[in-house]
Design an enzyme around this catalytic site. Structure first.
Site, mmCIF file in Angstrom:
data_model
loop_
_atom_site.group_PDB
_atom_site.id
_atom_site.type_symbol
_atom_site.label_atom_id
_atom_site.label_comp_id
_atom_site.label_asym_id
_atom_site.label_seq_id
_atom_site.Cartn_x
_atom_site.Cartn_y
_atom_site.Cartn_z
ATOM 1 N N SER A 56 -1.504 -14.437 5.834
ATOM 2 C CA SER A 56 -0.405 -15.415 5.084
ATOM 3 C C SER A 56 -0.943 -16.347 4.811
ATOM 4 O O SER A 56 -1.322 -17.109 5.495
ATOM 5 C CB SER A 56 0.586 -15.286 6.207
ATOM 6 O OG SER A 56 1.638 -16.373 5.982
ATOM 7 N N LYS B 104 -0.097 -12.344 1.636
ATOM 8 C CA LYS B 104 1.010 -12.957 1.288
ATOM 9 C C LYS B 104 0.897 -14.406 0.974
ATOM 10 O O LYS B 104 -0.048 -14.923 1.461
ATOM 11 C CB LYS B 104 2.008 -12.672 2.680
ATOM 12 C CG LYS B 104 2.955 -13.684 2.964
ATOM 13 C CD LYS B 104 3.740 -13.053 4.057
ATOM 14 C CE LYS B 104 4.129 -14.312 4.870
ATOM 15 N NZ LYS B 104 4.894 -14.198 6.313
ATOM 16 N N LYS C 109 2.774 -18.065 0.348
ATOM 17 C CA LYS C 109 3.909 -18.482 0.507
ATOM 18 C C LYS C 109 4.192 -19.414 -0.961
ATOM 19 O O LYS C 109 3.363 -19.987 -1.607
ATOM 20 C CB LYS C 109 3.530 -19.890 1.550
ATOM 21 C CG LYS C 109 3.331 -19.448 3.153
ATOM 22 C CD LYS C 109 4.393 -18.876 3.497
ATOM 23 C CE LYS C 109 4.318 -18.400 5.264
ATOM 24 N NZ LYS C 109 5.532 -18.063 5.542
ATOM 25 N N ASP D 279 6.308 -15.170 0.224
ATOM 26 C CA ASP D 279 7.534 -15.630 1.422
ATOM 27 C C ASP D 279 7.848 -17.051 1.190
ATOM 28 O O ASP D 279 7.191 -18.018 1.060
ATOM 29 C CB ASP D 279 6.663 -15.679 2.669
ATOM 30 C CG ASP D 279 7.554 -15.948 4.000
ATOM 31 O OD1 ASP D 279 8.891 -16.284 3.618
ATOM 32 O OD2 ASP D 279 7.244 -16.032 5.062
ATOM 33 N N GLU E 108 9.800 -12.369 0.585
ATOM 34 C CA GLU E 108 10.173 -12.523 2.031
ATOM 35 C C GLU E 108 11.280 -13.818 2.136
ATOM 36 O O GLU E 108 11.003 -14.621 1.497
ATOM 37 C CB GLU E 108 9.265 -12.737 2.922
ATOM 38 C CG GLU E 108 9.305 -12.657 4.350
ATOM 39 C CD GLU E 108 8.137 -12.710 5.389
ATOM 40 O OE1 GLU E 108 6.953 -12.580 4.758
ATOM 41 O OE2 GLU E 108 8.092 -13.212 6.491
ATOM 42 N N ASP F 31 13.154 -12.099 7.355
ATOM 43 C CA ASP F 31 12.294 -12.632 8.571
ATOM 44 C C ASP F 31 13.326 -13.526 9.337
ATOM 45 O O ASP F 31 14.028 -12.993 10.169
ATOM 46 C CB ASP F 31 11.248 -13.389 7.956
ATOM 47 C CG ASP F 31 10.476 -14.170 9.022
ATOM 48 O OD1 ASP F 31 10.849 -13.999 10.211
ATOM 49 O OD2 ASP F 31 9.562 -14.778 8.599
ATOM 50 N N LYS G 27 9.205 -9.758 13.994
ATOM 51 C CA LYS G 27 8.394 -10.467 14.831
ATOM 52 C C LYS G 27 8.849 -10.417 16.282
ATOM 53 O O LYS G 27 10.015 -10.545 16.531
ATOM 54 C CB LYS G 27 8.272 -12.178 14.695
ATOM 55 C CG LYS G 27 8.063 -12.317 13.368
ATOM 56 C CD LYS G 27 8.121 -13.784 12.737
ATOM 57 C CE LYS G 27 7.514 -14.158 11.576
ATOM 58 N NZ LYS G 27 7.816 -15.451 10.891
ATOM 59 N N GLY H 277 3.780 -12.628 12.136
ATOM 60 C CA GLY H 277 3.155 -13.535 13.128
ATOM 61 C C GLY H 277 3.697 -15.057 12.877
ATOM 62 O O GLY H 277 4.434 -15.401 12.149
#
Ligand code: OSB
Ligand code: MG
Length: 387
Positions: free
Chosen positions: A152, A178, A180, A205, A230, A255, A279, A307
Site C-alpha cells: 500500500s 495499491k 492511495k 484506495d 477501495e 474497508d 482487517k 493492514g
C-alpha cells in the site's frame, strides 16, 4: 478444505473453553517511528502508536495488538478509547468468566469497539495456541500456505515520487500494488502509473474522500483496468456505494464501513461492493474475520487481508488469517523493513524471490516478541490484572 465451515469460535475454543489461569495482564502503548511518513486522504502518520496486550499464564505469554491509532482519522476508535474499554469492560469480564463462551457472549454485548475486542481476542488466541503447542493457523483449523504479498503506497508529493515507489515494489516482486488517492491526486496519478506499468495488478484506495456527486469523476478511473477501488465514499457508508457500483465498471471494495458479518451481509446484498478488505483488527478479531471470509466466499465475493501498518505482532495475525482459502487476493501485507528500522518481533516479514511470504512457524503467532524492544519504544504501561 482450508476454510472454516462451522462456527469458528465454537470449533476452535468451544471444546477447550476453560480460560487459562491468568497471572498478569498488561497494556503497553508503544510508538515505533516509520522509515518514512505514510499519507492517506485523511491523515499522515510518522510512526505507529500501538496498544499491545500481554497476557501471562504460567510460563506462557500471549500477545495482542490493537490496530487503533492515537487519533480518530481512520477510525473512531483510538488507543486511549480502546484502553478504556479493555480495562473497564473486557478484561474484568474475561477474568470473571468461567469459560470462554461466557466471555465471548459478554463481548458480543459490548457495542462497537471492535478494535479493542480484537486485541483481547488476539492475545487469548495466541496464549491458547501456545499452551496447546500449536501454530495459530492450526488452532483455527487452517492449513499453512505461502502468502501472496501486496503493498500500500501512500500519497506522495509528486507523480515522479509515486512512480519510483511503484518501481521499487515491482522490482521486489510484490503481487499487486495499491496506491492511495484523494481529490486532486487521482485520475492523472493513476494514469501515470498505468502508463508506466501496463500489466501491473493495480488498485486505488480513497479512504472515503469522495461523495456520490463525484460519480462522473470517479468513472474516469474505469479506463485504467484497476482490480478495484477501495472505499471511495464515506467511511461509514454502505448504501451510496451500492449506487456508485451500479454506475462504475471497476469493482468497488469496502474497508472502513465493514465492522462485522452483519455489515458484510448488508454490503453484499445491496451490491455495495464486489470485493471486501477484511482487517481482523477492525472487525473484532480473527474469528469474526473468518466468519466474514466464509460468508463472502459462499456469495462468490473475493476477500483480502488489509493492514494497519501494524508492528510485527499484528502483522503475524494478518499472515495466519490469510492461510484461509477464502483469501484469494493479495493483501496489504508487506515487508517489515519498509515500515520500521527496528521492530518488536523477530523474525521480520520478508518476501521470497517470487514475492511470497511464509507464515511464521512455531506455537501461537510464531514470532518472538522482543521485550527489550518493546521497552525501548514504550510510551506507557498499565497492569490491568494481576493474581
Ligand atoms: O485504508 O487500508 C487502509 C493504513 C492505515 C490506515 C488505513 C489503511 C492503511 C493502509 C496500509 O493501506 C496497509 C499496511 O501497509 O499495513
Ligand atoms: Mg483502506
Amino acid at each position: 478444505m482450508k476454510y472454516l465451515k462451522k462456527d469458528n469460535f465454537q470449533r476452535v475454543l468451544g471444546e477447550a473453553s476453560e480460560i487459562p489461569a491468568i497471572d498478569l495482564i498488561e497494556v503497553i502503548i508503544v510508538d515505533l517511528p516509520f522509515v518514512s511518513p505514510f499519507s492517506i486522504s485523511s491523515y499522515t502518520w510518522t510512526g505507529k502508536e500501538a496498544l499491545l496486550i500481554k497476557i501471562k499464564a504460567g510460563n506462557y505469554t500471549g500477545w495482542g495488538e490493537c490496530v487503533a491509532d492515537p487519533d480518530p482519522f481512520y477510525s473512531p476508535e483510538t488507543t486511549v478509547s480502546s484502553q478504556y474499554i479493555i480495562k473497564e469492560f473486557l478484561i474484568p469480564q474475561l477474568t470473571a468468566s468461567k469459560n470462554l463462551a461466557e466471555y465471548i457472549e459478554y463481548a458480543g454485548r459490548v457495542r462497537g469497539n471492535m478494535m479493542a475486542k480484537a486485541a483481547v481476542e488476539n492475545a487469548l488466541l495466541d496464549l491458547t495456541a501456545k499452551i496447546k503447542g500449536v501454530p495459530l493457523y492450526d488452532l483455527l483449523g487452517l492449513q499453512p500456505c505461502r502468502i501472496m504479498s501486496g503493498i500500500s503506497i501512500g500519497i506522495k508529493d509528486s507523480i515522479g515520487e509515486l512512480i519510483s515507489s511503484v518501481q521499487e515494489a515491482v522490482d521486489l516482486r510484490y503481487h499487486r500494488v495499491k496506491m492511495k488517492i484523494k481529490k486532486g491526486k487521482d485520475i492523472e496519478w493513476v494514469a501515470a502509473v498505468r502508463e508506466k506499468f501496463p500489466d501491473l495488478p493495480l488498485m486505488a484506495d480513497a479512504n472515503g474522500d469522495y461523495s456520490l456527486d463525484d460519480a462522473e469523476h470517479l468513472k474516469k478511473l474505469d479506463e485504467f483496468d484497476l482490480t478495484m477501488i477501495e472505499q471511495p465514499l464515506s467511511y461509514s457508508d454502505i448504501y451510496f456505494h451500492s449506487k456508485l457500483q451500479k454506475e462504475i465498471k471497476t469493482p468497488l471494495c469496502l474497508d472502513e464501513s465493514i465492522h462485522s458479518l452483519e455489515d458484510a451481509k448488508s454490503a453484499i446484498e445491496l451490491g455495495s461492493c464486489r470485493i471486501i478488505n477484511i482487517k481482523q483488527g477492525r472487525v473484532g478479531g480473527m474469528i469474526e474475520a473468518l466468519r466474514i471470509a466464509d460468508y463472502a466466499r459462499s456469495m462468490g465475493v473475493p476477500v483480502w487481508s488489509g493492514g494497519m501498518d501494524e508492528t510485527g505482532i499484528g502483522r503475524a495475525f494478518n499472515l495466519h488469517l490469510q492461510s484461509s482459502a477464502a483469501f484469494t487476493l493479495p493483501g496489504d501485507t508487506s515487508e517489515t523493513k519498509r515500515y520500521f528500522a527496528e521492530d518488536i518481533v523477530s523474525p521480520p516479514v520478508e518476501l521470497d524471490q517470487d514475492g511470497y511470504i511464509d507464515i511464521p512457524e512455531g506455537p501461537g503467532i510464531g514470532v518472538a516478541v522482543l521485550e527489550e524492544k518493546v521497552e525501548k519504544f514504550e510510551l506507557r504501561r498499565e497492569t490491568i490484572f494481576s493474581r
